[in-house]
Design a protein around this motif. Structure first.
Motif, PDB file in Angstrom:
ATOM      1  N   THR A  28       0.861  -1.181   0.000  1.00 44.32           N
ATOM      2  CA  THR A  28       0.000   0.000   0.000  1.00 44.32           C
ATOM      3  C   THR A  28       0.891   1.222   0.000  1.00 44.32           C
ATOM      4  N   ASP A  30       0.521   4.300   0.544  1.00 41.19           N
ATOM      5  CA  ASP A  30       0.266   5.486   1.363  1.00 41.19           C
ATOM      6  C   ASP A  30       1.195   5.623   2.557  1.00 41.19           C
ATOM      7  N   ASP A  73      -2.640   8.715  -6.267  1.00 39.24           N
ATOM      8  CA  ASP A  73      -4.039   8.397  -6.001  1.00 39.24           C
ATOM      9  C   ASP A  73      -4.018   7.251  -4.996  1.00 39.24           C
ATOM     10  N   ASN A  74      -4.191   7.589  -3.730  1.00 41.92           N
ATOM     11  CA  ASN A  74      -4.092   6.554  -2.703  1.00 41.92           C
ATOM     12  C   ASN A  74      -5.180   5.497  -2.856  1.00 41.92           C
ATOM     13  N   ALA A  75      -6.357   5.918  -3.265  1.00 45.13           N
ATOM     14  CA  ALA A  75      -7.468   4.972  -3.407  1.00 45.13           C
ATOM     15  C   ALA A  75      -7.163   3.923  -4.481  1.00 45.13           C
ATOM     16  N   GLU A  76      -6.490   4.370  -5.541  1.00 44.63           N
ATOM     17  CA  GLU A  76      -6.172   3.458  -6.642  1.00 44.63           C
ATOM     18  C   GLU A  76      -4.788   2.829  -6.489  1.00 44.63           C
TER      19      GLU A  76
END
Length: 126
Positions: A28, A30, A73-76
Protein backbone atom coordinates in the motif's frame (compact mmCIF):
# COMPACT_ATOMS: atom_id res chain seq x y z
CA UNK A 1 5.32 -9.71 -3.29
CA UNK A 2 5.80 -6.08 -4.23
CA UNK A 3 5.32 -5.27 -7.89
CA UNK A 4 5.39 -1.95 -9.69
CA UNK A 5 4.18 -1.67 -13.27
CA UNK A 6 4.72 1.42 -15.36
CA UNK A 7 2.66 2.39 -18.39
CA UNK A 8 1.96 5.38 -20.56
CA UNK A 9 5.20 5.76 -22.46
CA UNK A 10 5.37 6.26 -26.19
CA UNK A 11 6.53 8.44 -29.05
CA UNK A 12 5.70 12.12 -28.82
CA UNK A 13 6.79 15.23 -30.67
CA UNK A 14 8.79 17.94 -28.92
CA UNK A 15 6.45 20.14 -26.94
CA UNK A 16 4.00 17.31 -26.45
CA UNK A 17 2.78 15.61 -23.30
CA UNK A 18 2.62 12.15 -21.81
CA UNK A 19 1.23 10.83 -18.57
CA UNK A 20 3.08 7.92 -17.01
CA UNK A 21 1.38 5.65 -14.51
CA UNK A 22 2.85 3.42 -11.84
CA UNK A 23 0.56 0.74 -10.49
CA UNK A 24 1.54 -0.99 -7.27
CA UNK A 25 0.56 -4.39 -5.95
CA UNK A 26 1.64 -6.23 -2.84
CA UNK A 27 2.14 -2.94 -1.03
CA UNK A 28 0.00 0.00 0.00
CA UNK A 29 1.69 3.13 -1.23
CA UNK A 30 0.27 5.49 1.36
CA UNK A 31 3.17 4.90 3.76
CA UNK A 32 6.10 5.29 1.44
CA UNK A 33 8.03 7.46 -0.96
CA UNK A 34 7.74 6.80 -4.68
CA UNK A 35 10.10 8.15 -7.27
CA UNK A 36 10.46 8.31 -11.01
CA UNK A 37 13.86 7.71 -12.53
CA UNK A 38 14.95 7.63 -16.11
CA UNK A 39 17.75 6.12 -18.13
CA UNK A 40 18.58 8.22 -21.16
CA UNK A 41 20.54 6.66 -24.03
CA UNK A 42 24.16 6.33 -23.01
CA UNK A 43 23.59 7.74 -19.54
CA UNK A 44 23.30 6.55 -15.98
CA UNK A 45 19.97 6.15 -14.22
CA UNK A 46 18.94 9.50 -12.78
CA UNK A 47 16.18 10.63 -10.51
CA UNK A 48 13.48 12.85 -11.94
CA UNK A 49 10.93 13.35 -9.20
CA UNK A 50 9.69 11.81 -5.98
CA UNK A 51 6.67 12.06 -3.71
CA UNK A 52 6.26 11.19 -0.09
CA UNK A 53 2.85 9.59 -0.42
CA UNK A 54 1.60 10.01 3.17
CA UNK A 55 1.83 13.80 3.17
CA UNK A 56 2.27 14.64 -0.49
CA UNK A 57 5.66 16.32 -0.21
CA UNK A 58 7.26 16.59 -3.63
CA UNK A 59 10.68 17.02 -5.15
CA UNK A 60 11.77 17.64 -8.72
CA UNK A 61 15.16 17.91 -10.29
CA UNK A 62 15.78 21.33 -11.81
CA UNK A 63 15.52 20.31 -15.45
CA UNK A 64 11.92 19.10 -15.09
CA UNK A 65 10.58 21.76 -12.75
CA UNK A 66 7.61 23.52 -14.25
CA UNK A 67 7.17 20.78 -16.87
CA UNK A 68 6.60 17.57 -14.93
CA UNK A 69 4.09 16.93 -12.16
CA UNK A 70 4.14 13.92 -9.86
CA UNK A 71 0.92 12.93 -8.12
CA UNK A 72 -0.65 10.03 -6.34
CA UNK A 73 -4.04 8.40 -6.00
CA UNK A 74 -4.09 6.55 -2.70
CA UNK A 75 -7.47 4.97 -3.41
CA UNK A 76 -6.17 3.46 -6.64
CA UNK A 77 -2.68 2.76 -5.24
CA UNK A 78 -1.17 4.61 -8.18
CA UNK A 79 1.46 7.26 -8.78
CA UNK A 80 1.59 9.36 -11.92
CA UNK A 81 4.06 11.54 -13.75
CA UNK A 82 2.50 14.14 -16.01
CA UNK A 83 5.12 15.31 -18.47
CA UNK A 84 4.46 18.47 -20.47
CA UNK A 85 6.59 20.50 -22.85
CA UNK A 86 8.65 17.44 -23.58
CA UNK A 87 12.09 17.85 -25.07
CA UNK A 88 14.23 15.39 -27.04
CA UNK A 89 16.55 15.16 -24.04
CA UNK A 90 13.65 13.71 -22.02
CA UNK A 91 13.94 10.56 -24.12
CA UNK A 92 14.65 7.47 -22.09
CA UNK A 93 13.23 4.56 -20.16
CA UNK A 94 11.27 5.75 -17.16
CA UNK A 95 11.05 3.67 -14.01
CA UNK A 96 9.05 4.04 -10.84
CA UNK A 97 10.52 2.84 -7.60
CA UNK A 98 9.49 2.61 -3.97
CA UNK A 99 11.51 3.47 -0.88
CA UNK A 100 10.18 1.38 1.98
CA UNK A 101 12.52 2.69 4.66
CA UNK A 102 9.92 5.08 6.13
CA UNK A 103 12.54 7.82 6.14
CA UNK A 104 11.31 11.29 7.03
CA UNK A 105 12.81 13.14 4.08
CA UNK A 106 12.87 12.69 0.32
CA UNK A 107 15.72 11.31 -1.69
CA UNK A 108 16.48 10.57 -5.32
CA UNK A 109 19.43 8.34 -4.50
CA UNK A 110 18.65 5.21 -6.47
CA UNK A 111 20.39 3.02 -3.91
CA UNK A 112 17.73 3.97 -1.37
CA UNK A 113 14.90 2.46 -3.42
CA UNK A 114 13.89 -1.09 -2.76
CA UNK A 115 11.64 -2.18 -5.61
CA UNK A 116 11.53 -1.12 -9.23
CA UNK A 117 9.20 -1.49 -12.14
CA UNK A 118 10.21 -2.78 -15.54
CA UNK A 119 10.22 0.66 -17.15
CA UNK A 120 8.31 2.38 -19.92
CA UNK A 121 9.97 3.87 -22.98
CA UNK A 122 9.54 7.55 -23.78
CA UNK A 123 10.78 8.89 -27.11
CA UNK A 124 10.57 12.59 -27.85
CA UNK A 125 11.29 13.15 -31.50
CA UNK A 126 9.92 14.93 -34.53
Amino acid sequence: QVQLVESGGGLVQPGGSLRLSCAASGVTLDRYAIAWFRVAPGKEREGVSCILVPDGRLYYVDYVKGRFTISRDNAENMVYLQMNSLKPEDTGVYYCAIDMSLRIGLTLEKEEYDYWGQGTQVVVSS
